[in-house]
Design a protein around this motif. Structure first.
Motif, PDB file in Angstrom:
ATOM      1  N   PHE A  75      15.503   6.180  17.435  1.00  0.00           N
ATOM      2  CA  PHE A  75      14.629   7.241  17.440  1.00  0.00           C
ATOM      3  C   PHE A  75      13.396   6.356  16.909  1.00  0.00           C
ATOM      4  CE2 PHE A  75      18.641   8.688  16.254  1.00  0.00           C
ATOM      5  CZ  PHE A  75      18.861  10.004  16.804  1.00  0.00           C
ATOM      6  N   ASP A  76      12.386   7.337  17.190  1.00  0.00           N
ATOM      7  CA  ASP A  76      10.896   6.821  16.831  1.00  0.00           C
ATOM      8  C   ASP A  76      10.300   7.871  15.807  1.00  0.00           C
ATOM      9  OD1 ASP A  76       8.195   6.095  16.600  1.00  0.00           O
ATOM     10  OD2 ASP A  76       7.888   6.069  18.819  1.00  0.00           O
ATOM     11  N   PHE A  77      10.449   7.290  14.417  1.00  0.00           N
ATOM     12  CA  PHE A  77      10.066   8.028  13.409  1.00  0.00           C
ATOM     13  C   PHE A  77       8.655   8.477  13.333  1.00  0.00           C
ATOM     14  CE2 PHE A  77      13.955   5.760  11.795  1.00  0.00           C
ATOM     15  CZ  PHE A  77      14.738   7.055  11.780  1.00  0.00           C
ATOM     16  N   SER A  78       7.817   7.585  13.989  1.00  0.00           N
ATOM     17  CA  SER A  78       6.381   7.906  13.891  1.00  0.00           C
ATOM     18  C   SER A  78       5.756   9.080  14.386  1.00  0.00           C
ATOM     19  CB  SER A  78       5.697   6.526  14.474  1.00  0.00           C
ATOM     20  OG  SER A  78       5.998   6.344  16.015  1.00  0.00           O
ATOM     21  N   ASN A  79       6.491   9.584  15.733  1.00  0.00           N
ATOM     22  CA  ASN A  79       6.152  10.794  16.385  1.00  0.00           C
ATOM     23  C   ASN A  79       7.178  11.750  16.248  1.00  0.00           C
ATOM     24  OD1 ASN A  79       7.752   9.649  18.281  1.00  0.00           O
ATOM     25  ND2 ASN A  79       5.956   9.093  19.550  1.00  0.00           N
ATOM     26  N   GLY A  80       8.633  11.273  15.632  1.00  0.00           N
ATOM     27  CA  GLY A  80       9.787  12.315  15.568  1.00  0.00           C
ATOM     28  C   GLY A  80      10.271  12.454  17.244  1.00  0.00           C
ATOM     29  N   SER A  81      10.149  11.271  18.024  1.00  0.00           N
ATOM     30  CA  SER A  81      10.880  11.497  19.072  1.00  0.00           C
ATOM     31  C   SER A  81      12.170  10.749  19.313  1.00  0.00           C
ATOM     32  CB  SER A  81       9.813  10.876  20.421  1.00  0.00           C
ATOM     33  OG  SER A  81       9.414   9.612  20.164  1.00  0.00           O
ATOM     34  N   VAL A  82      12.839  10.917  20.437  1.00  0.00           N
ATOM     35  CA  VAL A  82      14.325  10.055  20.599  1.00  0.00           C
ATOM     36  C   VAL A  82      13.851   9.373  21.597  1.00  0.00           C
ATOM     37  CG1 VAL A  82      16.466  10.395  21.622  1.00  0.00           C
ATOM     38  CG2 VAL A  82      15.522  12.296  20.277  1.00  0.00           C
ATOM     39  N   MET A  92      10.829   1.272  23.357  1.00  0.00           N
ATOM     40  CA  MET A  92      10.859   1.039  21.734  1.00  0.00           C
ATOM     41  C   MET A  92       9.882   2.083  21.107  1.00  0.00           C
ATOM     42  SD  MET A  92      12.730  -1.668  21.909  1.00  0.00           S
ATOM     43  CE  MET A  92      12.402  -2.357  20.255  1.00  0.00           C
ATOM     44  N   ALA A  93       9.899   1.800  19.831  1.00  0.00           N
ATOM     45  CA  ALA A  93       9.151   2.850  18.995  1.00  0.00           C
ATOM     46  C   ALA A  93       7.749   2.253  19.210  1.00  0.00           C
ATOM     47  CB  ALA A  93       9.681   3.064  17.536  1.00  0.00           C
ATOM     48  N   ASN A  94       6.985   3.270  18.894  1.00  0.00           N
ATOM     49  CA  ASN A  94       5.276   2.871  18.939  1.00  0.00           C
ATOM     50  C   ASN A  94       4.970   2.655  17.449  1.00  0.00           C
ATOM     51  OD1 ASN A  94       4.607   3.450  21.585  1.00  0.00           O
ATOM     52  ND2 ASN A  94       4.609   5.624  21.314  1.00  0.00           N
ATOM     53  N   GLY A  95       5.685   3.040  16.368  1.00  0.00           N
ATOM     54  CA  GLY A  95       5.464   2.583  15.114  1.00  0.00           C
ATOM     55  C   GLY A  95       6.938   2.327  14.454  1.00  0.00           C
ATOM     56  N   ILE A  96       6.998   3.192  13.362  1.00  0.00           N
ATOM     57  CA  ILE A  96       8.297   2.708  12.708  1.00  0.00           C
ATOM     58  C   ILE A  96       9.567   3.721  13.628  1.00  0.00           C
ATOM     59  CG2 ILE A  96       9.602   3.335  10.692  1.00  0.00           C
ATOM     60  CD1 ILE A  96       6.909   3.466   9.141  1.00  0.00           C
ATOM     61  N   GLY A  97      10.365   2.918  13.904  1.00  0.00           N
ATOM     62  CA  GLY A  97      11.565   3.425  14.577  1.00  0.00           C
ATOM     63  C   GLY A  97      12.789   2.560  14.215  1.00  0.00           C
ATOM     64  N   ILE A  98      13.931   3.156  14.959  1.00  0.00           N
ATOM     65  CA  ILE A  98      15.229   2.382  14.668  1.00  0.00           C
ATOM     66  C   ILE A  98      15.912   2.431  16.104  1.00  0.00           C
ATOM     67  CG2 ILE A  98      16.308   4.397  13.829  1.00  0.00           C
ATOM     68  CD1 ILE A  98      18.029   2.369  11.969  1.00  0.00           C
ATOM     69  N   LYS A  99      16.827   1.299  16.439  1.00  0.00           N
ATOM     70  CA  LYS A  99      17.454   1.352  17.603  1.00  0.00           C
ATOM     71  C   LYS A  99      18.945   1.201  17.039  1.00  0.00           C
ATOM     72  CE  LYS A  99      16.043   0.491  21.399  1.00  0.00           C
ATOM     73  NZ  LYS A  99      15.861   1.427  22.957  1.00  0.00           N
ATOM     74  N   PHE A 100      19.902   2.002  17.795  1.00  0.00           N
ATOM     75  CA  PHE A 100      21.097   1.772  17.623  1.00  0.00           C
ATOM     76  C   PHE A 100      21.716   0.199  18.004  1.00  0.00           C
ATOM     77  CE2 PHE A 100      21.666   6.486  19.240  1.00  0.00           C
ATOM     78  CZ  PHE A 100      21.323   6.745  17.917  1.00  0.00           C
ATOM     79  N   TYR A 101      21.003  -0.491  18.876  1.00  0.00           N
ATOM     80  CA  TYR A 101      21.314  -1.788  18.983  1.00  0.00           C
ATOM     81  C   TYR A 101      21.116  -2.554  17.637  1.00  0.00           C
ATOM     82  CZ  TYR A 101      21.560  -6.094  21.678  1.00  0.00           C
ATOM     83  OH  TYR A 101      21.993  -7.460  22.146  1.00  0.00           O
ATOM     84  N   GLY A 102      19.970  -2.422  16.996  1.00  0.00           N
ATOM     85  CA  GLY A 102      19.905  -3.021  15.684  1.00  0.00           C
ATOM     86  C   GLY A 102      21.098  -2.754  14.791  1.00  0.00           C
ATOM     87  N   ILE A 103      21.309  -1.459  14.620  1.00  0.00           N
ATOM     88  CA  ILE A 103      22.358  -1.043  13.558  1.00  0.00           C
ATOM     89  C   ILE A 103      23.691  -1.597  13.919  1.00  0.00           C
ATOM     90  CG2 ILE A 103      23.590   1.043  12.889  1.00  0.00           C
ATOM     91  CD1 ILE A 103      21.260   2.772  13.295  1.00  0.00           C
ATOM     92  N   LEU A 104      23.974  -1.515  15.116  1.00  0.00           N
ATOM     93  CA  LEU A 104      25.199  -2.543  15.540  1.00  0.00           C
ATOM     94  C   LEU A 104      25.305  -3.788  15.395  1.00  0.00           C
ATOM     95  CD1 LEU A 104      26.088   0.091  18.723  1.00  0.00           C
ATOM     96  CD2 LEU A 104      27.160  -0.106  16.595  1.00  0.00           C
ATOM     97  N   ILE A 105      24.182  -4.297  15.696  1.00  0.00           N
ATOM     98  CA  ILE A 105      24.141  -5.732  15.385  1.00  0.00           C
ATOM     99  C   ILE A 105      24.426  -6.259  14.142  1.00  0.00           C
ATOM    100  CG2 ILE A 105      22.706  -8.020  15.329  1.00  0.00           C
ATOM    101  CD1 ILE A 105      21.431  -7.078  18.079  1.00  0.00           C
ATOM    102  N   VAL A 106      23.833  -5.503  13.139  1.00  0.00           N
ATOM    103  CA  VAL A 106      23.952  -5.897  11.551  1.00  0.00           C
ATOM    104  C   VAL A 106      25.309  -5.387  11.212  1.00  0.00           C
ATOM    105  CG1 VAL A 106      23.231  -5.092   9.293  1.00  0.00           C
ATOM    106  CG2 VAL A 106      21.505  -5.296  11.106  1.00  0.00           C
ATOM    107  N   SER A 107      26.031  -4.242  11.878  1.00  0.00           N
ATOM    108  CA  SER A 107      27.210  -3.818  11.433  1.00  0.00           C
ATOM    109  C   SER A 107      28.229  -5.129  11.941  1.00  0.00           C
ATOM    110  CB  SER A 107      27.570  -2.569  12.227  1.00  0.00           C
ATOM    111  OG  SER A 107      26.692  -1.394  11.807  1.00  0.00           O
ATOM    112  N   GLY A 108      27.891  -5.520  13.075  1.00  0.00           N
ATOM    113  CA  GLY A 108      28.913  -6.665  13.380  1.00  0.00           C
ATOM    114  C   GLY A 108      28.862  -7.924  12.486  1.00  0.00           C
ATOM    115  N   ALA A 109      27.609  -8.028  12.047  1.00  0.00           N
ATOM    116  CA  ALA A 109      27.385  -9.247  11.037  1.00  0.00           C
ATOM    117  C   ALA A 109      28.024  -9.011   9.904  1.00  0.00           C
ATOM    118  CB  ALA A 109      26.196  -9.424  11.108  1.00  0.00           C
ATOM    119  N   LEU A 110      27.944  -7.517   9.399  1.00  0.00           N
ATOM    120  CA  LEU A 110      28.738  -7.492   8.062  1.00  0.00           C
ATOM    121  C   LEU A 110      30.217  -7.230   8.318  1.00  0.00           C
ATOM    122  CD1 LEU A 110      26.387  -4.393   6.806  1.00  0.00           C
ATOM    123  CD2 LEU A 110      26.407  -6.891   5.846  1.00  0.00           C
TER     124      LEU A 110
END
Length: 440
Positions: free
Chosen positions: A151-158, A164-182
């Motif tokens: 999700f790209d929170f800067s413009n509310g788009s999917v 990649m997000a133009n501003g503040i965003g989050i990718k499921f890839y990053g969430i899953l990498i951190v989840s795997g590390a935890l």
């Protein structure tokens, strides 16, 4: 009516799960007088079975709400998958957590009951995976593809695919990498606790290895895989990290290397071979989870195939592999499945069944051999960009060579640990399991 039922059942689901965890905590804190072993009462067993089943009931209620809200017209088989898959997924999750905690963290529990719980939580793992496969089969044909990748929170788009997000965003890839590390942290801390009866011994090690792994994955991608794009202006290695570009091999090598160095310098009272054995194989599980980030990004796939050739792949995976007008071989799924098998082979077959015949450090060595073998076999099947950035042909040649290097390195490490173990045994410093012998 449908939306109300969804929210109502979600609240009840959360409440029932919370009550189950509170009941689990109550049993864990309950103790017998003196040194007598704790036995679960008949009432506690019955209540446990009921409480682990209740969240599944509210899932069914939530499913009814979703079907009413979305006006689904699924087949009988799909409805069966949705209901049965959801029930066994949630039930196995609740039962697995319940039995795992009691088996490992209620130290005064009767040994026979503890052994039964040990079998139960292990059985829950494949049942959970089966349930997830069944559940997703039920709704796979009723959702939109490609699936969102963030999700790209800067413009509310999917975001979709590699966007990649133009501003503040989050990718499921990053969430899953951190989840795997935890998950790595949790499993390693658990194994360390079993030996030293203390949590938190590897928190600093985890931070060092995780940061080194992320930096290593980025540096490996930029310097080894795409040198022409980054070496001319090295600062872009860090300024463009939000645009993506991580190499798992570099992350594994740097993470393991810095983790071992940290252990040798700051945790000298813990045998580094033991820590490598309990920590390094868990990287396979992190890589399994991380590969699902590639699934959402529609990455790591192979040649064009007929849909019928993907009969063994869950529907939701097959549907999201429709890329560029064609179905592709989901190499991320194949690699993840092989790595999952590899973890259980290394951790339980080598670490448990063959414990009398292997020494410390062997499991860590086999990780390098296994993962190198997997990448060496699958890398030539990848379809995508070559090192020069144009499509066609066999790319990622450096990764392929590194895979063979990991296999050779693992074999050398295995021999080194073998000679260390035998030498220390001959000197009477450790037993056949690698445990230190204290004289006098």
């Amino acid at each position: 009516m449908g939306k109300f039922l969804i929210y109502f059942s979600l609240v009840l689901f959360a409440a029932s799960f919370g009550y189950l965890m509170n009941f689990l905590r109550t049993i864990q804190k309950d103790h017998t007088v003196g040194n007598a072993k704790y036995n679960l009462s008949k009432q506690q067993i019955i209540k446990s079975v009921i409480l682990t089943a209740i969240p599944s009931v509210f899932y069914v209620l939530m499913f009814v709400g979703v079907s009413l809200d979305k006006h689904w017209h699924a087949s009988v088989f799909e409805y069966f998958c949705l209901i049965f898959g959801g029930i066994i997924t949630i039930y196995s999750l609740c039962a697995g957590i319940f039995s795992f905690v009691l088996h490992y963290y209620k130290t005064d529990l009767d040994e026979k009951e503890s052994d039964i719980l040990a079998v139960l939580w292990r059985v829950c793992i494949p049942v959970l995976l089966l349930g997830l496969a069944c559940l997703t089969t039920g709704f796979a044909d009723y959702i939109k593809y490609p699936l969102p990748s963030g999700f790209d929170f800067s413009n509310g788009s999917v975001l979709y695919g590699n966007e990649m997000a133009n501003g503040i965003g989050i990718k499921f890839y990053g969430i899953l990498i951190v989840s795997g590390a935890l998950l790595c942290l949790g499993l390693t801390d658990h194994e360390t606790y079993k030996k030293f009866k203390k949590h938190g011994l590897i928190d600093s090690l985890f931070l060092v290895a995780f940061i080194a792994g992320v930096l290593g994955a980025r540096l490996w991608y930029c310097i080894v895989l795409e040198p022409a794009d980054y070496l001319s202006d090295p600062i872009t290695i860090f300024t463009t990290i939000s645009d993506g570009g991580l190499a798992i091999q570099g992350g594994a090598i740097f993470g393991i290397g810095f983790g071992v160095a940290f252990m040798l310098l700051f945790r000298k009272y813990i045998d580094v071979r033991f820590m490598m054995d309990v920590a390094v194989p868990t990287i396979l599980l992190a890589q399994v989870i991380g590969r699902w980030g590639n699934f959402f990004n529609q990455e790591v796939y192979g040649a064009v195939v007929n849909e019928s050739a993907l009969w063994f792949v869950p529907r939701i995976v097959r549907n999201n592999m429709f890329i560029g007008g064609f179905y592709r071989v989901p190499l991320f799924f194949i690699e993840g499945t092989i790595n999952l098998i590899g973890y259980f082979f290394i951790r339980y077959f080598l670490g448990k069944v063959c414990k009398m015949h292997i020494g410390l450090g062997y499991q860590a060595s086999f990780y390098l051999i296994w993962y190198g073998m997997v990448r060496a076999c699958l890398e030539p099947l990848r379809e995508g960009f070559t090192l020069h950035g144009h499509e066609g042909g066999f790319g990622y040649l450096q990764s392929w060579f590194v895979a063979f290097g990991m296999m050779v390195g693992g074999a050398i490490l295995l021999l080194a640990f073998y000679f260390i173990h035998k030498t220390r045994q001959e000197k009477g410093l450790e037993n056949e399991f690698g445990d230190k012998i204290i004289n006098g």
